[in-house]
Design an enzyme around this catalytic site. Structure first.
Site, PDB file in Angstrom:
ATOM      1  N   GLY A   1       8.750  43.114  44.115  1.00 60.89           N
ATOM      2  CA  GLY A   1       9.945  43.006  44.950  1.00 60.89           C
ATOM      3  C   GLY A   1      11.157  42.854  44.066  1.00 60.89           C
ATOM      4  N   SER A   2      12.186  42.239  44.603  1.00 57.03           N
ATOM      5  CA  SER A   2      13.445  42.170  43.850  1.00 57.03           C
ATOM      6  C   SER A   2      13.377  41.095  42.761  1.00 57.03           C
ATOM      7  CB  SER A   2      14.590  41.881  44.803  1.00 57.03           C
ATOM      8  OG  SER A   2      14.391  40.621  45.390  1.00 57.03           O
TER       9      SER A   2
ATOM     10  N   GLY B   1      11.706  37.312  42.736  1.00 61.56           N
ATOM     11  CA  GLY B   1      10.770  37.003  41.653  1.00 61.56           C
ATOM     12  C   GLY B   1      11.108  35.676  40.990  1.00 61.56           C
TER      13      GLY B   1
ATOM     14  N   GLU C   1       6.332  42.542  39.326  1.00 63.10           N
ATOM     15  CA  GLU C   1       7.009  43.823  39.092  1.00 63.10           C
ATOM     16  C   GLU C   1       8.268  43.814  39.939  1.00 63.10           C
ATOM     17  OE1 GLU C   1       6.421  46.025  36.895  1.00 63.10           O
ATOM     18  OE2 GLU C   1       4.499  45.187  36.259  1.00 63.10           O
TER      19      GLU C   1
ATOM     20  N   CYS D   1      11.464  51.629  42.905  1.00 65.37           N
ATOM     21  CA  CYS D   1      11.793  50.784  41.750  1.00 65.37           C
ATOM     22  C   CYS D   1      12.029  51.641  40.529  1.00 65.37           C
ATOM     23  CB  CYS D   1      10.681  49.785  41.506  1.00 65.37           C
ATOM     24  SG  CYS D   1       9.089  50.548  41.322  1.00 65.37           S
TER      25      CYS D   1
HETATM   26  P1  NAD Z   1      12.255  41.424  48.325  1.00 59.06           P
HETATM   27  O1  NAD Z   1      12.259  40.698  47.031  1.00 59.06           O
HETATM   28  O2  NAD Z   1      13.346  41.162  49.280  1.00 59.06           O
HETATM   29  O3  NAD Z   1      10.910  41.115  49.123  1.00 59.06           O
HETATM   30  C1  NAD Z   1       9.643  41.346  48.550  1.00 59.06           C
HETATM   31  C2  NAD Z   1       8.643  40.417  49.191  1.00 59.06           C
HETATM   32  O4  NAD Z   1       8.960  39.074  48.843  1.00 59.06           O
HETATM   33  C3  NAD Z   1       8.630  40.463  50.720  1.00 59.06           C
HETATM   34  O5  NAD Z   1       7.310  40.369  51.159  1.00 59.06           O
HETATM   35  C4  NAD Z   1       9.417  39.223  51.097  1.00 59.06           C
HETATM   36  O6  NAD Z   1       9.076  38.713  52.355  1.00 59.06           O
HETATM   37  C5  NAD Z   1       8.993  38.269  50.006  1.00 59.06           C
HETATM   38  N1  NAD Z   1       9.901  37.155  49.776  1.00 59.06           N
HETATM   39  C6  NAD Z   1      11.251  37.131  49.932  1.00 59.06           C
HETATM   40  N2  NAD Z   1      11.730  35.907  49.598  1.00 59.06           N
HETATM   41  C7  NAD Z   1      10.677  35.151  49.237  1.00 59.06           C
HETATM   42  C8  NAD Z   1      10.527  33.802  48.791  1.00 59.06           C
HETATM   43  N3  NAD Z   1      11.571  32.995  48.652  1.00 59.06           N
HETATM   44  N4  NAD Z   1       9.287  33.344  48.494  1.00 59.06           N
HETATM   45  C9  NAD Z   1       8.227  34.165  48.603  1.00 59.06           C
HETATM   46  N5  NAD Z   1       8.307  35.436  49.034  1.00 59.06           N
HETATM   47  C10 NAD Z   1       9.512  35.939  49.338  1.00 59.06           C
HETATM   48  O7  NAD Z   1      12.147  42.959  47.950  1.00 59.06           O
HETATM   49  P2  NAD Z   1      12.134  44.188  48.961  1.00 59.06           P
HETATM   50  O8  NAD Z   1      13.538  44.321  49.483  1.00 59.06           O
HETATM   51  O9  NAD Z   1      11.011  44.089  49.914  1.00 59.06           O
HETATM   52  O10 NAD Z   1      11.796  45.409  47.979  1.00 59.06           O
HETATM   53  C11 NAD Z   1      12.749  46.023  47.195  1.00 59.06           C
HETATM   54  C12 NAD Z   1      12.670  45.518  45.758  1.00 59.06           C
HETATM   55  O11 NAD Z   1      11.350  45.678  45.254  1.00 59.06           O
HETATM   56  C13 NAD Z   1      13.540  46.294  44.806  1.00 59.06           C
HETATM   57  O12 NAD Z   1      14.242  45.421  43.959  1.00 59.06           O
HETATM   58  C14 NAD Z   1      12.549  47.117  43.993  1.00 59.06           C
HETATM   59  O13 NAD Z   1      12.962  47.467  42.714  1.00 59.06           O
HETATM   60  C15 NAD Z   1      11.374  46.232  43.953  1.00 59.06           C
HETATM   61  N6  NAD Z   1      10.154  47.015  43.676  1.00 59.06           N
HETATM   62  C16 NAD Z   1       9.647  46.985  42.418  1.00 59.06           C
HETATM   63  C17 NAD Z   1       8.522  47.724  42.095  1.00 59.06           C
HETATM   64  C18 NAD Z   1       7.970  47.696  40.706  1.00 59.06           C
HETATM   65  O14 NAD Z   1       6.824  48.072  40.536  1.00 59.06           O
HETATM   66  N7  NAD Z   1       8.725  47.262  39.711  1.00 59.06           N
HETATM   67  C19 NAD Z   1       7.896  48.499  43.080  1.00 59.06           C
HETATM   68  C20 NAD Z   1       8.436  48.512  44.358  1.00 59.06           C
HETATM   69  C21 NAD Z   1       9.576  47.750  44.650  1.00 59.06           C
END
Ligand code: NAD
Length: 478
Positions: free
Chosen positions: A227-228, A232, A248, A282
């Site tokens: 995720g973002s 992370g 990631e 990503c």
């Molecule tokens: P996000 O970080 O908003 O959410 C990802 C996940 O984290 C979701 O399931 C969300 O509910 C959870 N989450 C959010 N806040 C949390 C917290 N405080 N505690 C625990 N879990 C929490 O990301 P998104 O908007 O779903 O996805 C987009 C992001 O993901 C982009 O930044 C993208 O680059 C990244 N991404 C990276 C890769 C990679 O392999 N590097 C692959 C796909 C997406």
């Protein structure tokens, strides 16, 4: 009848909080795609307890048992691929072709990891002490929490689940609240393939409630997160320091086009890398750097292609780019476009206008130039169909631009020079470097992941064994 998406806990499909949450089609906001039910914190505890119990037996299961369940998951994924791809498009927005690609790759990942339990691993040798043997074996990590994003709502959970199961772990999956349905479909496949009760749990919910409770849960052994970067950071703070962590995160993946490049191939890579998947990858290439002598020729080719790109419902065959996933994401991309206007960026080309008709989160592709290398547009992840063009005088300057970044996921160069390719591979600070290939794309048998703010912990896919197992050193005196 609107589909109801449940939680999967202890082998049972169950509702959570009494209020159902709507997920609407991002290409037609009048359509409710599904209703889903967030798990309660009590259900999360139940899921972790069930996963802890199931893991002990799963770890003891014969390699052949794990292999055949994973092969069945691959088969069932393919058998259901038409339905899965359609639902993915309606839930997430991407085009049907992209959704089919995602489902197909997930099946390949299951098939690849089906071989993993049957491969011998470990090291054995003699101790420094006389008559003693040493062997280093790999054992399952244990109970693994997975928190996944919405951009690959089937593939991301699948590519974590496959190695987790292969190596004898149990799993608690918390998918994105924007795409709960695809995660539930994955669990249905695991169930139909005969995965024993409790080995996989799916808890639906928001990041701030169920996500953070899972990350901070005392009874998990590790967490894998995609995720973002900001999320992370929060997760890393919640996780106890002795637990395993794999993350990631975001990327800003430059695509370099050298004067000696095949410009047709580079144009194709820029179009797909920057605009396909609506830029919500990503590994998207939202920063394109061209060497001065071919800058004008390349800009013209690219602009011509951009002008023909059509955004629209992912389900329509003529669509090149589906909608953005949500209002939040749409506002974020518009924010970047406002910034571009404020910084006097020049619009080199725009795609065809957004469609009239049902209201959705449509955003036509936009190619910008005239921004300097300190702009947020050239430094931050945009996650939408917007790309910037810059000019570099030579390879040194181009590599400097690549390395002047907090991220380090993927970087590409288009060149016909072996010397350029070798220097690029050696000097770029990124987890994945690509020569005459786009910034996106993954091989399931090669490590996938970034450096810098893009990742933490072991790599995924071909590098997954490092995270999903831990080593144990055994000493035996004969
Ligand atoms: P996000 O970080 O908003 O959410 C990802 C996940 O984290 C979701 O399931 C969300 O509910 C959870 N989450 C959010 N806040 C949390 C917290 N405080 N505690 C625990 N879990 C929490 O990301 P998104 O908007 O779903 O996805 C987009 C992001 O993901 C982009 O930044 C993208 O680059 C990244 N991404 C990276 C890769 C990679 O392999 N590097 C692959 C796909 C997406």
């Amino acid at each position: 009848v609107t589909r109801k998406v449940l939680n999967f806990i202890s082998g049972t499909w169950t509702g959570g909080h009494p209020d159902w949450i709507e997920r609407r089609n991002p290409a037609d906001l009048s359509e409710i795609v599904e209703l889903w039910s967030p798990a309660t914190l009590g259900q999360l505890d139940e899921a972790v307890a069930s996963a802890s119990l199931a893991q002990l037996t799963w770890a003891e299961s014969l390699p052949e048992t794990r292999a055949s369940i994973l092969l069945d998951m691959a088969r069932l994924t393919l058998e259901r691929s038409e339905m899965l791809a359609r639902e993915l498009t309606l839930e997430q927005g991407k085009t049907l072709a992209e959704a089919q690609g995602e489902i197909g790759f997930a099946a390949q990942v299951f098939r690849y990891f089906a071989g993993e339990p049957l491969r011998l691993s470990g090291i054995s040798g003699r101790s420094i002490r006389p008559g003693v043997e040493v062997d280093v074996r790999r054992e399952p990590l244990g109970v693994v929490a997975m928190i996944t994003p919405w951009n690959y709502p089937f593939l991301m959970p699948a590519w974590k689940l496959a190695p987790a199961l292969a190596h004898g772990n149990s799993v608690i999956l918390k998918p994105s609240e924007l795409t709960p349905g695809m995660a539930a479909r994955l669990a249905e496949i695991a169930e139909a393939a005969g995965l024993p009760r409790g080995v996989l749990q799916v808890v639906q919910g928001s990041g701030s409630s169920i996500g953070s409770a899972l990350a901070g849960h005392p009874d998990i052994d590790g967490i894998t997160f995609t995720g973002s970067t900001e999320t992370g950071r929060q997760i890393a703070r919640l996780l106890a320091p002795h637990k395993a962590l794999q993350m990631e995160m975001g990327g800003k993946n430059p695509l370099l086009v050298m004067a000696d490049a095949d410009l047709d191939a580079a144009t194709e890579a820029a179009i797909k890398g920057a605009f396909h998947a609506t830029g919500q990858r990503c590994t998207a290439s939202s920063r394109i750097v061209v060497q001065a002598p071919v800058a004008e020729a390349f800009h013209e080719r690219l602009a011509q292609r951009v002008r023909a790109l059509r955004c629209g419902p992912g389900i329509a065959a003529e669509t090149d780019l589906g909608p953005l996933v949500s209002q939040v994401q749409h506002d974020r991309v518009r924010g970047f476009l406002d910034l571009a206007a404020a910084e006097d960026a020049e619009i080199v080309a725009e795609g065809l206008p957004e469609p009239n008709g049902p209201q959705g989160h449509f955003q036509r592709p936009i190619l910008l130039t005239g921004l300097n290398s300190t702009s947020r547009l050239t430094r931050e992840e945009i996650f939408g169909p917007v790309a910037t063009l810059e000019i570099a005088e030579d390879l040194d300057q181009a590599i400097h631009l690549v390395n002047d970044s907090d991220f380090g996921l993927s970087a590409s160069i288009y060149t016909t020079s072996l010397a350029h390719a070798a220097a690029f591979k050696q000097r770029c600070r990124a987890g994945m470097v690509q020569v005459n290939l786009p910034t996106f794309g993954a091989d399931y048998h090669a490590p996938f992941g970034g450096w810098g703010l893009s990742a933490a912990g072991p790599k995924e896919l071909g590098g997954a064994i490092e995270f999903y197992t831990r080593s144990k050193t055994a000493f035996t005196a004969a």
